[in-house]
Structures are given as C-alpha cells and as structure tokens.
Enzyme design. Structure first.
Site, PDB file in Angstrom:
ATOM      1  N   TYR A 138       0.821  -1.216   0.000  1.00 17.41           N
ATOM      2  CA  TYR A 138       0.000   0.000   0.000  1.00 17.41           C
ATOM      3  C   TYR A 138       0.855   1.267   0.000  1.00 17.41           C
ATOM      4  O   TYR A 138       0.363   2.347  -0.318  1.00 17.41           O
ATOM      5  CB  TYR A 138      -0.937   0.026   1.226  1.00 17.41           C
ATOM      6  CG  TYR A 138      -2.042  -1.000   1.195  1.00 17.41           C
ATOM      7  CD1 TYR A 138      -2.132  -1.943   0.187  1.00 17.41           C
ATOM      8  CD2 TYR A 138      -3.010  -1.021   2.188  1.00 17.41           C
ATOM      9  CE1 TYR A 138      -3.133  -2.893   0.170  1.00 17.41           C
ATOM     10  CE2 TYR A 138      -4.034  -1.970   2.172  1.00 17.41           C
ATOM     11  CZ  TYR A 138      -4.074  -2.908   1.161  1.00 17.41           C
ATOM     12  OH  TYR A 138      -5.084  -3.850   1.144  1.00 17.41           O
ATOM     13  N   ASP A 170      -2.603 -18.082   1.519  1.00 16.90           N
ATOM     14  CA  ASP A 170      -3.733 -18.747   0.855  1.00 16.90           C
ATOM     15  C   ASP A 170      -4.289 -19.855   1.756  1.00 16.90           C
ATOM     16  O   ASP A 170      -5.506 -20.006   1.913  1.00 16.90           O
ATOM     17  CB  ASP A 170      -3.357 -19.285  -0.540  1.00 16.90           C
ATOM     18  CG  ASP A 170      -1.949 -19.843  -0.604  1.00 16.90           C
ATOM     19  OD1 ASP A 170      -1.206 -19.761   0.401  1.00 16.90           O
ATOM     20  OD2 ASP A 170      -1.575 -20.388  -1.659  1.00 16.90           O
ATOM     21  N   ASP A 192      -5.364  -7.081   5.683  1.00 15.00           N
ATOM     22  CA  ASP A 192      -6.588  -6.434   5.204  1.00 15.00           C
ATOM     23  C   ASP A 192      -7.580  -7.510   4.734  1.00 15.00           C
ATOM     24  O   ASP A 192      -8.748  -7.538   5.134  1.00 15.00           O
ATOM     25  CB  ASP A 192      -6.211  -5.500   4.031  1.00 15.00           C
ATOM     26  CG  ASP A 192      -7.309  -4.512   3.698  1.00 15.00           C
ATOM     27  OD1 ASP A 192      -8.371  -4.556   4.340  1.00 15.00           O
ATOM     28  OD2 ASP A 192      -7.117  -3.700   2.778  1.00 15.00           O
TER      29      ASP A 192
END
Ligand code: NAD
Length: 357
Positions: free
Chosen positions: A143, A223, A247
């Site tokens: 980010y 994952d 997030d």
C-alpha cells in the site's frame, strides 16, 4: 490518567457519520456515568473533506489531531470520488493519516458472540467462543511501497511490496508480547514460497522468536490461512501479518462473527496514540437508510478506552453492555435472525446506552 481527554471524531463518508453518531452518544454516556471529562471535537476527513476543501486530509483536520488524545474514525470512500486523482481520493487521506501518525500496529480482535452464531454462514460449533486477534502491519508493504504507478500510456501498472527487517521486527515484537499475555500461540502469515519480501518476513520473525521461548510460533502461507480461518478458526490465537494480507484476512474473519458491522479495530503508534475505527468501509449500498450496525464503531471506542485512555473498567462495562443488548435479542438488519427484534442504527445505540446505566 489525564483530567481532560480530547477525542477527535472523523465521521467520514457513507455510513461513517451514522455509526460515529451512535459512538458519540455512547462517549457522552460513558463520560457522564463514570464522571470523566471527555471533550469531543469533530473534523472533516475523506470524501466529506474533499467536498469542502478539495483535499481528503486538510490542514484544519491535521491541526485538530495535534490536540487530541485519541481519534475515532467512521469510514471513508464512495463512488463519487473513485475517478479523482490518486492524491485526492478519500482512501489516500486514510493512508496519509496512518503514515503521518506512524500507526504501524493494527489490532483487529475477532470475537464471536454466542448470540450471533446463527448470523454467520459458518456452523456454530466452529465459531462459538472464538477469540482471535489479527495483528496487521499498517504503514508498509504494497500500500505504501515505491515505485508505484502507471506506464506505457496507462496500459501497464505496478506496485512495490517492500519491508525492512526493522519494520518486520517492530510489528512482530508487538505480536509476540501480546501472545505471551494470551495463550502463547502465534501464527505468522506470509507467502514465503513465492515472495522474497515474505522470505525476509519469515526469517526475521523466526530470529525474533529466540527472545520469546514461551511463545509457540508457527508459519502459514496466506492462501492456506484464508482457508484455515474458515475451516478451523479455533486453531488460531494471535495472527501477525503484513498490510495487504491482514486487510484481506480480517474481512474473511468478519464472516465468522456474523457481520463486518461487528468488528472494531485500533491502530497504534509506539506512543500508544491510536486511531479507532470499524474494519468496514463506508457501505454506500446501505448509507442513509438508518440500518447500519453501529456496534463496530461503539466497540472501537471501547478499544480507545482500553488502549489510549487506560480505562479498562469502563471498556469492560461497555463491552458488557453490547453483550447484554445482544442477549436481549436486539439486532440491526445485518445480524438479524428469526425471532429477534430488528432495530435501527440509532435504536441500537440507545439500547447499548440503556444497558450502561
Ligand atoms: P464495505 O465494508 O463498505 O461494505 C462491504 C459490505 O458490508 C456491504 O454489503 C455493506 O453494506 C456491509 N457493511 C459494511 N459496514 C456495515 C455496517 N456497519 N452494518 C451493516 N453492514 C455493513 O466495503 P466496500 O463496499 O468494499 O467499500 C465501500 C467503500 O468503502 C469504498 O469506497 C472503499 O474504498 C471504502 N473502504 C473504506 C475503508 C475505511 O474507511 N477504513 C475500509 C474499507 C473500504
């Protein structure tokens, strides 16, 4: 504790003003009941600030932050701002706020209330009494990484995922200390099978673990963590991960609690100054209808009481009031199930206040 506490409320956009309004009512009630001298200030932030100043994080708001002891944020963003230049988007204001205050520690408690087990699509035996904390690094990674941008006439785009050893150490250190106070179990989530950044993340966390012999450290690929959070969430206690993974994983975890409208968060810097906000966004699909769940915002204030204002008893009382209201069967639309009483955003706020008295 200081005699006078200043809480700056940044309502933001969409359902942000609706849910923070309920939190403000609760702040006033807690202040009165416990004889606290809490001053509440408001400032524009996000899209609301773009509308007035053409800037999501205006000087006026920055000045008010200087005088505050904690910040309660609603949510920012909305379709109307999506086509603005990157610097003027509400979400850029949010990233600037996090960076400016160095809020590298994001604490996201994932607690399932037994009364809401019917609101989650996950079977209740997997989620009853669930109590996980996700520690998300908040001012690094994809980010914020440079370089970023578009090239070749906007037909290509790129971002940079970057972490230094010191950035990984400071967030992991917080997670290890928290694990020591809880069950002594810490899971570090990365993607070390593919990403160099994650390989550095993993080796740094492993090295740091030598300072914490009582913490049982495990590593998991992101994952797999996404799948395990749904399949067997109770295996987790404290989870530490980088910005993007945190997030996504915390939104997945919100499903375990029945609704994203239930989940608060705290973002802290090294001095324990904090921005407290629901993990949800501005929810434009339900904004203005009086149906948003204010509990995440109200529980975010409970986190402010605990982490920035050192008022654990008051935080406990507020969390109990939320629990009592759920026990009584009050539900906003997002957590409604058969036989329960549907209430509006403001009626939910009022019900919580009535339990405090
Ligand atoms: P969202 O979290 O706003 O909404 C996702 C879903 O959850 C929607 O169906 C919404 O109705 C529901 N929901 C959210 N909050 C709720 C509440 N309090 N009560 C009941 N239901 C609730 O995510 P999105 O739709 O992906 O994003 C909408 C906007 O919010 C975008 O502009 C995005 O950039 C922004 N956003 C802001 C933040 C923030 O301010 N921290 C975080 C995430 C997204």
């Amino acid at each position: 504790m200081k005699n006078k506490m200043n809480i700056l409320v940044l309502p933001g956009d969409g359902v942000g003003p609706e849910v923070t309004e309920e939190a403000i009512k609760v702040i006033k009630a807690v202040s009165e009941i416990y004889s606290l001298n809490v001053q509440i200030e408001k400032a524009l932030f996000g899209g609301a600030a773009v509308d007035k100043f053409g800037n999501p994080f205006p000087e006026e708001t920055k000045n008010k932050i200087r005088d505050s002891d904690a910040i309660l944020l609603g949510a920012v963003g909305g379709k109307k701002y999506d086509s603005l230049e990157k610097e003027n988007k509400p979400e850029s204001g949010l990233l600037e706020l996090r960076k400016k205050l160095n809020l590298f520690i994001n604490i996201r408690p994932i607690i399932s209330f037994a009364e809401l087990s019917n609101s989650s699509p996950i079977k209740s035996e997997y989620i009853s009494n669930l109590d996980i904390v996700i520690i998300r690094e908040l001012v690094g990674g994809l980010y914020f990484g440079e370089p970023r941008g578009y090239k070749n006439n906007m037909t290509e785009a790129y971002n940079t995922m970057k972490y230094s050893e010191s950035e990984i150490n400071r967030i992991s250190d917080y997670a290890f200390k928290l694990s020591e106070k809880r069950s002594g179990k810490l899971c570090s989530v990365d993607k070390a099978n593919v990403l160099e950044v994650s390989q550095l993340w993993r080796s740094t966390v492993k090295k740091l673990s030598e300072n914490y012999p009582n913490v049982d450290l495990s590593h998991m690929y992101v994952d797999n963590a996404a799948m395990q959070l749904v399949q067997n969430p109770k295996q987790f206690d404290v989870v530490v991960t980088e910005n993007l993974f945190g997030d996504i994983l915390s939104d997945i975890a919100s499903v375990l609690t029945g609704s994203i409208g239930m989940l608060p968060s705290a973002s802290l810097n090294e001095k324990n100054f904090g921005v407290y906000e629901p993990i949800h966004g501005s929810a434009p699909d339900i904004a203005g209808k009086g149906i948003a769940n204010p509990i995440a915002s109200i529980l975010s204030f409970a986190m402010a009481l605990r982490y920035s204002l050192d008022l654990d008893n008051e935080a406990d009382a507020l969390e109990k009031a939320v629990q009592d209201v759920l026990n009584d069967g009050f539900r906003t639309k997002d957590i409604l199930s058969e036989g329960k009483k549907e209430v509006s955003t403001s009626a939910m706020g009022d019900a919580i206040i009535s339990k405090l008295q």
